[in-house]
Design an enzyme around this catalytic site. Sequence first.
Site, mmCIF file in Angstrom:
data_model
loop_
_atom_site.group_PDB
_atom_site.id
_atom_site.type_symbol
_atom_site.label_atom_id
_atom_site.label_comp_id
_atom_site.label_asym_id
_atom_site.label_seq_id
_atom_site.Cartn_x
_atom_site.Cartn_y
_atom_site.Cartn_z
ATOM 1 N N SER A 29 0.851 -1.183 0.000
ATOM 2 C CA SER A 29 0.000 0.000 0.000
ATOM 3 C C SER A 29 0.887 1.234 0.000
ATOM 4 O O SER A 29 2.114 1.131 0.010
ATOM 5 C CB SER A 29 -0.881 0.000 1.247
ATOM 6 O OG SER A 29 -0.061 0.294 2.366
ATOM 7 N N LYS A 30 0.224 2.364 0.035
ATOM 8 C CA LYS A 30 0.968 3.626 -0.018
ATOM 9 C C LYS A 30 2.004 3.748 1.094
ATOM 10 O O LYS A 30 2.987 4.471 0.959
ATOM 11 C CB LYS A 30 -0.008 4.804 0.052
ATOM 12 C CG LYS A 30 -0.747 4.986 -1.246
ATOM 13 C CD LYS A 30 -1.336 6.385 -1.350
ATOM 14 C CE LYS A 30 -2.283 6.458 -2.539
ATOM 15 N NZ LYS A 30 -3.614 6.890 -2.157
ATOM 16 N N ARG A 31 1.756 3.040 2.177
ATOM 17 C CA ARG A 31 2.737 3.091 3.273
ATOM 18 C C ARG A 31 4.110 2.617 2.811
ATOM 19 O O ARG A 31 5.132 2.974 3.366
ATOM 20 C CB ARG A 31 2.293 2.177 4.426
ATOM 21 C CG ARG A 31 1.261 2.762 5.342
ATOM 22 C CD ARG A 31 0.955 1.805 6.481
ATOM 23 N NE ARG A 31 0.560 0.480 6.002
ATOM 24 C CZ ARG A 31 1.257 -0.618 6.178
ATOM 25 N NH1 ARG A 31 2.394 -0.590 6.827
ATOM 26 N NH2 ARG A 31 0.817 -1.775 5.719
#
Length: 467
Positions: A238-240
Site C-alpha cells: 500500500s501507499k505506506r
Amino acid sequence: MTVRTRFAPSPTGFLHVGSARTALYCWLYAKKLGGKFILRIEDTDRERSTQEAIDAILDAMTWLGLDWSEGPFYQMQRLERYQEVVETLLKSGHAYQCYCSKERIEQLRIDRLAKKEKPRYDGHCRHNNHQTQSGSYVIRFRNPDTGSVEVEDVVHGKVIVQNSELDDLILVRSDGIPTYNFGVVVDDLDMNITHVIRGDDHLANTPRQINILKALGASLPVYAHVSMILGSDGKRLSKRHGAVSVQHYREEGILPEALLNYLIRLGWSHGDQEIFSRDEMIQYFDIQDINKAATIFNTEKLLWLNQHYLKTLEPSSLVPEFQRHLENLGVYADQGPPLQDVLLAQRERAKTLREMAEKSVYFYQDFESIDKDAKAKNLKGDIAPGLKALREALSLLPLSKWHAPAIHNAIVQTAEKLDLKLGKLAQPLRVAVTGNTISPPIDMTCELIGRERVLNRLDRALTQIWG
Ligand code: GLU
C-alpha cells in the site's frame, strides 16, 4: 462459449500495481482463448470517485497496452438497470425494503459487539408491509437462512460459507445507488462475464454475490481470486510502502514490457522462465497456474527486467518515452544528437529511462559546472598540455569527419605523441566534455555531443585549469 473477462476498477486513485496485475491476467486469459476483455468503471462511491482517477486508470491501461474489447462501462450510467433488477427481486420476495434508521443499525452493531458477536443486520424489516411505511429506505437482499454457499475457486479451491454467517446485505441505498455487491452481480450478468478474475480481498464477497445470482436464476461464472501483493514487511502493498501505482513506475522510467513481465511472474509461473514476450505470456498463461500464496514486491527484480528490456527492445520504440523523460528534466532534444543514438549508447548504463535521461543531459545542454571530485582527480594542472594538444588534434577534424573512429584516432595519436597512456588522456577529456567520470566510450560520446560543443567544453575546462 466465448470467454469474457472483465476488469472493474473503482476510480478512487491511481492504478495500483496489484490491480494492474489482475487486469493483466484478465486480459491474457481473454486473449489466450480468443475471448473478450471488458472494462467497467465502478464509480458508485460518489465521495471517492473522481474523473482524474478515471483518466489515470485509462491512461495506465493504455500505456500498458491492455486494450479492452468493450467499454469502458460506467456504473453510474446504469442506475435504471439496477433499479429494474431490484424490482424483480422485490417481486420474487428475494429483496425487501428496510426502513431501519441509522441509529437503530448503529445500536444493533454496538449490542452485538458487546456480546462479542459479528455485527450483522437482524432482519427486522423482513416482514414489513412496505405499502404502509414512509420515509427513506434501503433495499436489502433476503439471504437464505439455512444451507451453505460453495465457491469453486480456481485458485483457492472449494470455499464453503454457511448462510447463517451472511446477513441481508443492502442492494440499493436510499439514494438509489447500488452497493458494490449488487452492481457487480447485475453487471457481470448483463455483460455475460464467464470468468471473474479479481483480487482475493473480494473472496469474502463472492458467496453473497452467488446468492444474488441464484436468486436471479442466473448461472455462475468461474471464479479465480488472485492473491495480494505484499510489501517487504509482509503487509499488503500500500501507499505506506511508498508509491504503488503504475503511473509511479512509469515516471520512474520503467517500461511497460518490464512491468507486465514482472507482474505476470508475481503470482504465476511457467517452469523457471523469467522473461516472457507478450506473445509468450498469452501462449503460456492459464488461470489454473495462478499461485495461491501472496508474494512480496521486489523492486530489484523489476529493475533487472527493465534493464533487460532497455537493452533488447528496438531503440526506436523507446524514443517517445525517453523524450518525455528528458522533457521532464527541461531538456529538449531538437538541439542535439538523435535520441535513438543516445539511447543506443546509454542503454547498458541505466536501469531506467529516467536514469538514462538524467545521465544524458550533457548531450543536449551545457552543464553549469564540472563535478568537484571528478575535476579534482582528473583535471589537474599537469594534464593541461595534453588536453590542449588533444583540443588541437580534434579541431583539425572537420564536421564531416566528426565520427567516433576519427575521434578515437585523434586521441590515440595525441597520447602517443605526448607519451601518455590512453586513459590518462581519455578520462580528463571525458570529465571536460561531460562534466563527470561516467559516459559511453569517449569517442562515441564526443561524436554524439557534437564537434562545436566538445571544442567549447575543452576550452572551458582549459581555462578552468589554468584560470
Ligand atoms: N471495483 C472493485 C475493486 O476495485 C473490483 C470488484 C470486482 O472485480 O468484482 O476492488
